[in-house]
Design a protein around this motif. Structure first.
Motif, PDB file in Angstrom:
ATOM      1  N   ALA A 170       0.826  -1.209   0.000  1.00 31.06           N
ATOM      2  CA  ALA A 170       0.000   0.000   0.000  1.00 31.06           C
ATOM      3  C   ALA A 170       0.859   1.256   0.000  1.00 31.06           C
ATOM      4  N   PHE A 171       1.882   1.299   0.834  1.00 35.83           N
ATOM      5  CA  PHE A 171       2.735   2.487   0.900  1.00 35.83           C
ATOM      6  C   PHE A 171       3.646   2.605  -0.327  1.00 35.83           C
ATOM      7  N   SER A 184      -0.113   9.718   2.763  1.00 41.57           N
ATOM      8  CA  SER A 184      -0.550   9.166   4.043  1.00 41.57           C
ATOM      9  C   SER A 184      -2.025   8.795   4.046  1.00 41.57           C
ATOM     10  N   SER A 185      -2.798   9.271   3.069  1.00 42.44           N
ATOM     11  CA  SER A 185      -4.228   8.959   3.032  1.00 42.44           C
ATOM     12  C   SER A 185      -4.479   7.488   2.748  1.00 42.44           C
ATOM     13  N   VAL A 186      -3.460   6.743   2.334  1.00 42.87           N
ATOM     14  CA  VAL A 186      -3.636   5.311   2.115  1.00 42.87           C
ATOM     15  C   VAL A 186      -3.974   4.617   3.426  1.00 42.87           C
ATOM     16  N   ILE A 365      -7.167  -1.439  -2.025  1.00 41.85           N
ATOM     17  CA  ILE A 365      -6.561  -1.636  -0.707  1.00 41.85           C
ATOM     18  C   ILE A 365      -7.638  -1.947   0.330  1.00 41.85           C
ATOM     19  N   LEU A 366      -8.771  -1.283   0.240  1.00 41.83           N
ATOM     20  CA  LEU A 366      -9.863  -1.513   1.186  1.00 41.83           C
ATOM     21  C   LEU A 366     -10.338  -2.958   1.131  1.00 41.83           C
ATOM     22  N   VAL A 392       5.506  -3.024   9.953  1.00 38.93           N
ATOM     23  CA  VAL A 392       6.483  -3.641   9.044  1.00 38.93           C
ATOM     24  C   VAL A 392       7.064  -2.618   8.062  1.00 38.93           C
ATOM     25  N   PRO A 393       6.246  -1.787   7.396  1.00 36.58           N
ATOM     26  CA  PRO A 393       6.846  -0.772   6.515  1.00 36.58           C
ATOM     27  C   PRO A 393       7.787   0.177   7.242  1.00 36.58           C
TER      28      PRO A 393
END
Length: 402
Positions: A170-171, A184-186, A365-366, A392-393
């Motif tokens: 995702a990031f 950061s909205s992810v 992602i959702l 983890v990221p």
């Protein structure tokens, strides 16, 4: 000047209340709205008042964001884990108590934050190089504590790593988000799927119990202890690079067991969120590090006097405390509402918000996060292990692997 500052506090309080009460809307979004009107506001109020408005919105958000997580079971990036015990209390008819506990946690943290603010400002900058180097190691130790303290360490490790892989993906590809709300909205679709929709999909039938009006049943020493723990966690993530409020809540999880200490966890996580706002400001002043979108805008328009912006934040916190208590009274309107129908309605609303805020990639992602979020209940482990999506990221980034 005094009138402009008061106006800034009021504007920030209104925006922070709106962002806190609407799931998926963060104070960063409100900062973006202020930026859109920046030229006009700067001309009318001046840079100091606009800066106070921005910080006030961030502070008030940390108070009011407990309301949707308590009543509807929908988290934002700051309430991802505390939603579980808070919503559980609501399902017992004690939603107002959960909101009051959260408001008290945030309020009491203010007593701990101010001394820490001074310490951070004057003593930690010289140690920052060592702190950065140890960040990844510290998080690995915390992740180990989180896994080993669970009912089934093997399954907890599997869920932690699975959610971590999703977080890395995702990031890594957050730039695919089609809107201007920032990378950061992810976190919005990621944490909503892991801790919100996945819980609501398994909602039982029946009706919401009648909500009882009652004060928080917690002793003064317990309140101070849990608020102190939360403030410490908020201090860690407010200063260290690459961490968020969600990570701060994960830091607290190994210290609490599910069940009897759920109320303490609500207090601690709320305290952590409020402390993070103030100590993130300290990191901006002392190191020039911008911990969120609000700090980015503050740096852009020019930082007002630290004493002025802190005073504005404290005034906004008082407003946020009162507003949160008033919103908690809304629990009485939920009695008798069909639980499953309400859950599905909330799922529909947050899914629409995810699409509007993050586009097609956010929806992907959702869906993935919701599927991963269903796993803990299937293998009977605590849902907090899904915080691997954030931890983890950050670990990989800290060790220069990502």
């Amino acid at each position: 000047m005094a009138a402009e500052i008061i106006a800034g506090i009021l504007i920030g309080t209104i925006l922070g209340t709106i962002s806190g009460l609407i799931p998926g809307i963060h104070a960063n979004t409100m900062a973006g709205m202020l930026v859109a009107a920046e030229s006009g506001l700067l001309a009318i109020l001046g840079a100091p008042a606009v800066g106070v408005a921005l910080f006030s919105a961030l502070v008030v958000h940390t108070f009011t964001d407990c309301v949707p997580s308590t009543f509807f079971g929908v988290p934002d990036a700051d309430t991802a884990i505390s939603v579980l015990p808070a919503h559980a209390l609501c399902m017992q008819g004690r939603g107002e108590e959960a909101v009051r506990l959260s408001a008290l946690g945030s309020a009491v943290s203010m007593a701990f934050v101010m001394p820490l603010f001074a310490i951070f400002m004057f003593f930690l900058p010289g140690l920052q190089g060592y702190i950065d180097w140890w960040l990844g190691i510290i998080l690995i130790i915390i992740a180990g504590m989180l896994i080993l303290s669970s009912e089934s360490p093997e399954w907890s490790a599997a869920v932690f790593l699975l959610s971590g892989l999703l977080g890395v993906f995702a990031f890594r590809y957050a730039w695919l988000i089609s809107h201007t709300s920032g990378v950061s909205s992810v976190l919005m679709p990621l944490l909503t799927g892991l801790f919100g929709i996945s819980v609501l999909l398994r909602a039982s039938g029946g009706k919401m119990p009648e909500q009882v009006r009652c004060g928080p049943s917690v002793a003064g020493k317990s309140l101070a202890w849990h608020a102190g723990l939360g403030t410490t966690a908020g201090a860690v993530v407010g200063w260290l690079p690459g961490l968020s409020n969600a990570t701060g809540n994960a830091l607290l999880s190994p210290l609490f067991r599910a069940g009897s200490e759920g109320k303490g966890y609500i207090i601690a996580t709320s305290a952590a969120n409020t402390a993070n706002a103030f100590l993130g400001l300290a990191a901006l002043i002392a190191l020039g590090r911008m911990r969120n979108g609000v700090m980015v805008v503050l740096d852009t328009i020019g930082m007002p006097s630290p004493l002025l912006i802190i005073a504005g934040g404290v005034a906004a916190a008082l407003c946020g405390f009162v507003i949160t208590l008033v919103c908690g009274r809304g629990a009485r309107f939920l009695g008798g509402v069909p639980v499953r129908a309400m859950s599905y309605a909330v799922i529909g609303v947050v899914t629409l918000l995810a699409f509007l805020l993050t586009g097609i990639f956010g929806m992907f992602i959702l869906v993935c996060a919701t599927m991963v979020g269903l796993v803990p209940s299937l293998v009977n482990v605590r849902r907090v292990t899904c915080m691997g999506a954030v931890m983890v990221p950050v670990i990989l980034f800290s060790l220069n692997i990502l």
